[in-house]
Design a protein around this motif. Structure first.
Motif, PDB file in Angstrom:
ATOM      1  N   ASP A 431      51.933  30.728  68.358  1.00  0.00           N
ATOM      2  CA  ASP A 431      53.023  29.543  68.489  1.00  0.00           C
ATOM      3  C   ASP A 431      53.687  30.085  69.664  1.00  0.00           C
ATOM      4  O   ASP A 431      53.557  31.168  70.408  1.00  0.00           O
ATOM      5  CB  ASP A 431      53.899  29.720  67.408  1.00  0.00           C
ATOM      6  N   SER A 432      54.762  29.209  70.270  1.00  0.00           N
ATOM      7  CA  SER A 432      55.462  29.692  71.470  1.00  0.00           C
ATOM      8  C   SER A 432      56.457  30.856  71.045  1.00  0.00           C
ATOM      9  O   SER A 432      57.218  30.856  70.041  1.00  0.00           O
ATOM     10  CB  SER A 432      56.251  28.366  71.653  1.00  0.00           C
ATOM     11  N   THR A 433      56.227  31.755  71.860  1.00  0.00           N
ATOM     12  CA  THR A 433      56.693  33.150  71.482  1.00  0.00           C
ATOM     13  C   THR A 433      57.736  33.682  72.701  1.00  0.00           C
ATOM     14  O   THR A 433      56.889  33.397  73.888  1.00  0.00           O
ATOM     15  CB  THR A 433      55.740  34.111  71.230  1.00  0.00           C
ATOM     16  N   ASP A 434      59.090  33.883  72.822  1.00  0.00           N
ATOM     17  CA  ASP A 434      59.705  34.618  73.843  1.00  0.00           C
ATOM     18  C   ASP A 434      59.636  35.944  74.114  1.00  0.00           C
ATOM     19  O   ASP A 434      60.043  36.626  73.170  1.00  0.00           O
ATOM     20  CB  ASP A 434      61.307  33.911  73.535  1.00  0.00           C
ATOM     21  N   GLY A 470      51.277  32.510  71.737  1.00  0.00           N
ATOM     22  CA  GLY A 470      50.741  33.746  71.170  1.00  0.00           C
ATOM     23  C   GLY A 470      51.242  33.910  69.825  1.00  0.00           C
ATOM     24  O   GLY A 470      51.830  33.290  69.202  1.00  0.00           O
ATOM     25  N   ASN A 471      50.893  35.216  69.243  1.00  0.00           N
ATOM     26  CA  ASN A 471      51.014  35.647  68.108  1.00  0.00           C
ATOM     27  C   ASN A 471      52.426  36.702  68.136  1.00  0.00           C
ATOM     28  O   ASN A 471      52.044  37.684  68.974  1.00  0.00           O
ATOM     29  CB  ASN A 471      50.020  36.368  67.341  1.00  0.00           C
ATOM     30  N   ALA A 555      45.357  43.705  71.046  1.00  0.00           N
ATOM     31  CA  ALA A 555      46.416  42.599  71.090  1.00  0.00           C
ATOM     32  C   ALA A 555      46.601  41.845  72.246  1.00  0.00           C
ATOM     33  O   ALA A 555      46.739  40.766  72.467  1.00  0.00           O
ATOM     34  CB  ALA A 555      47.793  43.184  70.684  1.00  0.00           C
ATOM     35  N   VAL A 556      46.197  42.927  73.375  1.00  0.00           N
ATOM     36  CA  VAL A 556      46.093  42.333  74.826  1.00  0.00           C
ATOM     37  C   VAL A 556      44.899  41.507  74.796  1.00  0.00           C
ATOM     38  O   VAL A 556      45.072  40.278  75.495  1.00  0.00           O
ATOM     39  CB  VAL A 556      46.243  43.468  75.747  1.00  0.00           C
ATOM     40  N   LYS A 580      48.009  35.946  78.952  1.00  0.00           N
ATOM     41  CA  LYS A 580      47.784  34.569  79.292  1.00  0.00           C
ATOM     42  C   LYS A 580      48.915  33.768  78.667  1.00  0.00           C
ATOM     43  O   LYS A 580      49.125  33.836  77.439  1.00  0.00           O
ATOM     44  CB  LYS A 580      46.732  34.191  78.800  1.00  0.00           C
ATOM     45  N   LYS A 581      49.421  32.784  79.550  1.00  0.00           N
ATOM     46  CA  LYS A 581      50.485  31.785  78.794  1.00  0.00           C
ATOM     47  C   LYS A 581      50.003  30.986  78.036  1.00  0.00           C
ATOM     48  O   LYS A 581      50.873  30.657  76.941  1.00  0.00           O
ATOM     49  CB  LYS A 581      51.149  31.073  79.968  1.00  0.00           C
ATOM     50  N   ASN A 582      48.874  30.236  78.153  1.00  0.00           N
ATOM     51  CA  ASN A 582      48.434  29.179  77.116  1.00  0.00           C
ATOM     52  C   ASN A 582      47.137  29.849  76.726  1.00  0.00           C
ATOM     53  O   ASN A 582      46.410  30.405  76.818  1.00  0.00           O
ATOM     54  CB  ASN A 582      48.171  28.052  77.700  1.00  0.00           C
TER      55      ASN A 582
END
Length: 582
Positions: A431-434, A470-471, A555-556, A580-582
């Protein structure tokens, strides 16, 4: 000359000769029949004349008068003595003089009459200078001979049957026309068959049109054309499949080579040549040394013993061996097929061996890591149960049991997380993560530990709304494990720096560094291995599970990034990674 013309002229010539023989035979048969008919007619005249001579006497009879009463034909009659061949009586034509000749015993018809009472002959008369048909018959001492001019009779009585000749000629013309038609059609079929053979020999597509049911050869040619077309299509498909197979073999990660029964190479891919050169330290053609190589003695002995063994009935037999060369491990397999061709495959199993070794080590490490807290908890509990102690001491033992159980819980959690990453990336939702929010959260949670060690955290190039798809849990584990690792090992009074040193359309590039003691170079390449510890005694004393950096790396990779580690020139450890962003 084309085949159909050769066939037509050959069979036609034979047919013409056959018809000519039939006509000649028929002519001779007809001639013989008509001669016998003419002979029978003249014999009747001879009989009548002899009857007249017998009744009236030879001296008082007039032959010409008797002949004129019997027929109007130019019949000539001669009465000859059977003893000396003299002419006793002979008819005369008007205007002819007496032509009684001497001895007639040498005449063929006279000889026949003497021997068998009757005879006839066609010959040239020396007396009258023309051809005559003579018919003679013996009556005791006399021979009565009558004759007719042959030329005149030949035009009528002895001529063959013209209707039969016309019939045979008509039949011959029809037969020749049918023969020509048959030869022409047969020639077309054979020419098509020859064209088929020529095009098949040159492996060209067939362009022949043949009507089915025209003749047997045409049907055979048409069937062969269909068979050849199917063969060409099958061969084309096989060529495509063969090309695919060769390409697959060339790009295969397995070294493959196929050999004939006399040990000649049929096909070998590039990887086979490379592996063989590495194993044998030889860059010559494999055929020059492969079956003499000491490193491959087991395979070569198998080939020598089984390749020509008549007792082998299996569809194929195989043998394999492993070979260590330098830092690499190879699996070499040989398969011998029923037709005595064979295949040799070389696989580089270095990675599989390493993975197997790592799995064994991992199992051992997990067992060892689990054993330590479990043994500690068991020891503390046994002490509490078996030894009388005051409440303060019992509380201390219970706190130690709790610490070890927490360590065990963390270890099981980390193992579970790594197993989930290994099994499937689909187990983690994205999902979109900050990222800034996660980093600030971790810094806040770690503030007590940082203050205890007199450490500080510096952030650079971070901005609000640094989001990616990302997660959250995995991204949190990246920065949390790196922070905990730095707090545990960087040393008192050090500084942690989190820097997003580069950003483009696809990736964030981070540097996570400290200015502590760093890590010896020989350990850098193994930092991300599971349960790997630089200082095992110190690491366990600090309470780590040994899986933190392994979780960071996985995780990376889950976020399609890369990760590296190095010692900073100014001191301390520097971990570089991308997300990666997307």
């Amino acid at each position: 000359m084309t085949f159909d013309r050769k066939l037509f002229f050959s069979i036609g010539s034979l047919f013409v000769v056959f018809i000519a023989i039939i006509l000649l035979f028929e002519y001779q048969l007809e001639k013989e029949t008509r001669q016998q008919s003419l002979d029978a007619l003249l014999q009747d005249y001879n009989e009548l004349i002899y009857t007249q001579i017998k009744n009236r006497g030879i001296d008082s009879i007039s032959i010409d008068s008797v002949i004129s009463h019997m027929t109007s034909r130019p019949l000539r009659v001669t009465v000859i003595s059977a003893h000396d061949g003299t002419v006793m009586l002979e008819s005369q034509y008007e205007g002819e003089s007496d032509t009684i000749a001497g001895n007639h015993l040498n005449r063929p018809e006279i000889q026949q009459a003497i021997n068998s009472k009757e005879g006839y002959a066609i010959r040239h008369s020396q007396t009258h200078k023309k051809n005559y048909f003579y018919s003679a018959k013996r009556y005791g001492d006399w021979i009565v001979r009558s004759s007719l001019p042959f030329e005149q009779e030949n035009l009528s009585i002895l001529n063959p049957n013209k209707q039969f000749v016309f019939f045979m000629v008509g039949i011959s013309i029809c037969a020749i026309l049918l023969l020509y038609y048959f030869c022409r059609s047969l020639g077309k079929s054979i020419a098509a068959l020859g064209q088929l053979a020529q095009q098949a020999e040159q492996e060209q597509p067939i362009h022949i049109t043949i009507k089915s049911g025209f003749d047997d050869i045409g049907n055979i040619t048409q069937s062969l054309t269909h068979i050849y077309d199917n063969l060409l299509r099958t061969k084309e498909k096989l060529s495509i499949e063969q090309e695919k197979l060769f390409k697959h073999l060339q790009f295969s990660k397995e070294g493959l080579a196929f050999f004939s029964k006399d040990k000649r190479i049929i096909m070998a891919n590039n990887l086979f040549i490379q592996y063989l050169s590495f194993i044998t330290d030889n860059t010559l053609s494999p055929a020059d040394y492969l079956f003499k190589e000491d490193n491959l003695k087991k395979i070569n002995d198998f080939i020598s013993q089984k390749l020509y063994d008549p007792n082998v009935r299996e569809e194929f037999i195989s043998e394999s061996m492993t070979l260590d060369k330098g830092s690499r491990t190879f699996l070499i397999e040989c398969i011998i097929f029923q037709d005595h061709t064979f295949e040799i495959a070389i696989n580089d199993i270095t990675q599989q061996e390493q993975e197997s070794r790592l799995k064994r080590q991992l199992t051992q490490n997990i067992a060892h890591e689990l054993k330590t807290p479990v043994s500690s908890i068991r020891g503390y509990v046994e002490t509490i149960l078996s030894t009388p102690m005051d409440e303060e001491r019992k509380k201390m033992f219970m706190e130690r049991c709790y610490a070890q159980s927490k360590r065990l819980t963390d270890l099981l959690r980390d193992i579970s997380m790594l197993n989930r990453l290994d099994e499937s990336k689909d187990l983690y939702d994205t999902d979109s993560t900050d990222l800034l929010k996660i980093i600030n959260e971790i810094i806040g949670e770690s503030q007590a530990a940082l203050s205890e060690r007199n450490m500080t955290v510096v952030t650079r190039n971070l901005r609000p709304q640094m989001t990616l798809n990302g997660n959250y849990s995995l991204l949190y584990s990246i920065f949390r494990n790196l922070t905990d690792n730095a707090i545990a090992y960087a040393g008192q009074g050090t500084q942690i720096t989190i820097d997003c040193y580069l950003e483009d359309d696809k990736y964030y590039y981070f540097s996570f560094s400290d200015n502590g003691v760093g890590v010896p170079e020989e350990h850098l390449n193994r930092l991300f291995e599971r349960f790997y510890r630089v200082d095992k005694g110190r690491s366990r004393k600090l309470g780590g599970t040994g899986l933190g950096l392994a979780i960071v790396k996985n995780a990376v990779l889950f976020h399609k990034g890369e990760i590296w580690v190095k010692n900073a020139p100014s001191g301390g450890l520097n971990i570089l990674f991308s997300l990666k962003k997307n």
